[in-house]
Enzyme design. Structure first.
Site, PDB file in Angstrom:
ATOM      1  CG  LEU A 132      -2.026  -0.970   1.388  1.00 18.90           C
ATOM      2  CD1 LEU A 132      -2.756  -0.749   2.712  1.00 18.90           C
ATOM      3  CD2 LEU A 132      -3.008  -0.879   0.228  1.00 18.90           C
ATOM      4  CG  ASP A 133       0.563   4.350  -2.928  1.00 16.59           C
ATOM      5  OD1 ASP A 133       1.418   3.547  -3.350  1.00 16.59           O
ATOM      6  OD2 ASP A 133      -0.259   4.930  -3.649  1.00 16.59           O
ATOM      7  NE  ARG A 134       5.885   7.817   5.222  1.00 18.41           N
ATOM      8  CZ  ARG A 134       7.034   8.419   5.504  1.00 18.41           C
ATOM      9  NH1 ARG A 134       7.909   8.655   4.537  1.00 18.41           N
ATOM     10  NH2 ARG A 134       7.321   8.778   6.736  1.00 18.41           N
ATOM     11  CB  THR A 136      -3.025   4.079   0.815  1.00 11.38           C
ATOM     12  OG1 THR A 136      -2.866   4.857  -0.372  1.00 11.38           O
ATOM     13  CG2 THR A 136      -4.322   3.300   0.749  1.00 11.38           C
ATOM     14  NE  ARG A 234      -2.195   8.915  -4.560  1.00 10.83           N
ATOM     15  CZ  ARG A 234      -0.999   9.041  -3.997  1.00 10.83           C
ATOM     16  NH1 ARG A 234      -0.321   7.956  -3.625  1.00 10.83           N
ATOM     17  NH2 ARG A 234      -0.479  10.229  -3.798  1.00 10.83           N
TER      18      ARG A 234
END
Length: 311
Positions: A132-134, A136, A234
């Site tokens: 997961l993105d930081r 998110t 996104r």
């Protein structure tokens, strides 16, 4: 060293590399070729796959001195402990807090995986199933057995793993726009920042969207990425003309200022549901609740909060 069940199936070269920190890969292959590494008292090749109960003998090898690993503070440890949603059959599911990277590197001292390895020092195997993105938040799967990692990642590649996100988009999501298919290409700016854009030469990418609720100037969406490209949800939302609220990369400052007026100080993108089948056939489906901050934002919008902008 005796190989535990969790590491069964791992190649001996990868097993050694994980344990001989600071030793060049070329040196590891050299001691394997020379027969200095023995498994059950016999010589083996680099591609040998370990079995549970194998006894591995490694000769003394000089390793480069490494800086001590940063120690997880009590506050971060407690936060992650309280975020564990599922821990059975070799699979962990964590409700990852926003702002916590999944692993260290690139200026990040500690990520989720390093925290978990310090929390469970007796576990010989702890690896991320996906990322997961930081910025998110939400459900992320971590394997505590190699067999689970391989199986669930195969499920992911085959499109059989369930992943659903909650996203708050700026503006009025177009009616009937349920699928976005737009190729995505990574770009690195001169500053070193990584950006993704829709580009004809990009990789095929598909996201399914469902409108859950409409507000004045915003739309709450369920998003299911069919492919797993970097920043996919996104950038696809931005491509439709409804960038995600609080996104510092892909949403304008004017729009983000409007959402700060209803209490949003971060990206509104949350991994709400993950689901898969484990090696034994057991089906797992885990829901991750929204944080109090994101719940408060939704409540403010339901109460009439207006985030419309002149743009």
């Amino acid at each position: 060293m005796t190989v535990p069940e969790e590491l069964a199936g791992q190649r001996i070269d990868n097993f050694l590399q994980a344990r001989l920190k600071g030793v060049p890969r070329s040196r590891i292959y050299r001691i394997l070729r020379k027969g200095e590494v023995r498994v059950n008292k016999g010589r083996i090749k680099a591609e040998y796959k370990l079995q549970a109960g194998d006894v591995v003998r490694v000769p003394p090898v000089r390793t480069a001195e490494q800086a001590p690993a940063p120690v997880v503070g009590d506050q971060l440890r407690q936060l992650v402990e309280e975020s564990i949603l599922y821990d059975e059959a070799g699979l962990l599911v964590i409700n990852k807090p926003a702002g916590l990277a999944v692993h260290g590197g690139s200026g990040v001292r500690l990520g989720l995986i390093e925290v978990l390895r310090q929390m469970f020092p007796a576990s010989p195997f702890i690896e991320l199933v996906h990322r997961l993105d930081r910025d998110t938040s939400g459900a992320i799967m971590v394997a505590r057995k190699r067999a689970v990692l391989k199986h669930v990642q195969a499920e992911l590649r085959a499109g059989r793993m369930e992943k659903s996100y909650l996203a708050l988009a700026a503006g009025k999501w177009p009616r009937g726009r349920k699928v976005v298919e737009a190729p995505l290409k990574k770009n690195t700016l001169k500053s070193g920042e990584r950006m993704v854009s829709v580009h004809p030469e990009g990789k095929p990418s598909e996201t399914r969207f469902q409108v859950l609720e409409r507000f004045a100037g915003a739309t709450l969406l369920a998003a299911e990425p069919v492919t797993g490209r970097t920043h996919q949800i996104r950038v696809h939302a931005q491509f439709v003309g409804c960038p995600l609220a609080g996104d510092a990369k892909y949403t304008s400052d004017e729009v983000n200022r409007a959402f700060r007026g209803v209490g949003l100080k971060r990206l509104f993108l949350h991994s709400a549901v993950v689901g898969c089948t484990l090696p034994g056939g057991q089906k797992v489906r885990v829901e991750a609740p929204l944080s109090a901050e994101l719940e408060s934002v939704v409540s403010a919008l339901r109460a009439g909060g207006d985030v419309r902008t002149s743009g």
